[in-house]
Design an enzyme around this catalytic site. Structure first.
Site, PDB file in Angstrom:
ATOM      1  N   GLY A 105       0.811  -1.208   0.000  1.00 21.77           N
ATOM      2  CA  GLY A 105       0.000   0.000   0.000  1.00 21.77           C
ATOM      3  C   GLY A 105       0.848   1.262   0.000  1.00 21.77           C
ATOM      4  N   ASP A 107       0.343   4.018   1.493  1.00 23.19           N
ATOM      5  CA  ASP A 107       0.490   4.591   2.831  1.00 23.19           C
ATOM      6  C   ASP A 107       1.636   3.947   3.598  1.00 23.19           C
ATOM      7  OD1 ASP A 107      -1.011   2.206   2.831  1.00 23.19           O
ATOM      8  OD2 ASP A 107      -2.025   2.715   4.709  1.00 23.19           O
TER       9      ASP A 107
END
Length: 252
Positions: A105, A107
């Site tokens: 991901g 993030d």
């Protein structure tokens, strides 16, 4: 001035950066069905509220791919710049050693880039948002992997909606662990239970690595939970904004 946008499943965090300085920041609800005009108006209002007249560049980290195009068009409309999106083709400088780096991901990438730049390695980074994630970085600053758990508020919402008598509660620490009413019992489980879980995970990770780690916590509920940990913890509210700044600089 650089606009950094971190799109989470529940909230979207905005940051305005002047060099290394975070000039202002804000938080919006992430609403997947809103249009580019909706987000453009919110972005315009955010810039006006913070007296920002000009944006020179922008970068987006997103775990909601359906909003990427909407946000890039909104930023173009308001700030007249083309936003970078953290993903394939973007330089991060991060050495990723997992089975399939492409599935990592954005993030997690951004948080790791910031954390290894700011704190000693090896380290574990906990991001407490809609989900709770743990990222493990070894002493050579290599991304080894991590684990994924149900988020604090997500779990509270699940037991509230899945039971007949348990209410929604705000997530704050009660005065003691052993509580005598339903609401405080739920708060105790959410706060002290998750703090104890983080403590236990750190011990297991250190045992697996064979050495002590720096523990970094971020995310919407990071401050509430980390303040009750027995482990020494660094709480960094702006970790992902710092990571977006570093990645933007690597690509410009």
């Amino acid at each position: 001035m650089i606009l950094a946008v971190d799109v989470g499943n529940t909230n979207t965090v905005l940051g305005i950066l002047d060099g290394e300085e975070l000039v202002s920041s804000g938080r919006l609800a992430t609403i997947i069905y809103e249009t580019e005009d909706d987000y453009a108006m919110k972005l315009h209002s955010f810039l006006q509220l913070n007296n920002i007249d000009k944006i020179d560049g922008a970068i987006i980290s997103s775990v909601v791919p359906a909003l990427n195009r909407t946000l890039t068009k909104a930023i173009k409309k308001v700030a007249k710049v083309d936003a970078l999106i953290v993903g394939p083709g973007i330089k991060t400088g991060l050495n990723i050693k997992i089975d399939n780096p492409a599935e990592l991901g954005a993030d997690l990438v951004v948080g790791a880039v910031a954390s290894i730049n700011k704190y000693p390695c090896p380290q574990v980074i906990f991001d407490l948002g809609t989900a709770t994630t743990a990222t493990v970085i070894d002493k050579n600053k290599t991304y080894l992997g991590g684990l994924l758990l149900c988020g604090v508020k997500t779990a509270i919402n699940a037991i509230s909606s899945g039971t007949a008598q348990l209410p929604q509660v705000d997530i704050t620490a009660p005065d003691k662990v052993i509580c005598s009413n339903t609401i405080d019992c739920m708060r105790s489980g959410a706060v002290y239970g998750n703090a104890a879980m983080l403590d236990g995970l750190v011990k297991r990770i250190e045992k697996e690595l064979g050495e002590k780690v720096t523990v970094v916590v971020t995310g919407g509920l990071g401050k509430t939970i980390s303040s009750e940990c027995e482990t020494d913890v660094i709480y960094d509210e702006d970790l992902l904004i710092d990571g977006l700044r570093l990645i933007y600089e690597k690509n410009n």
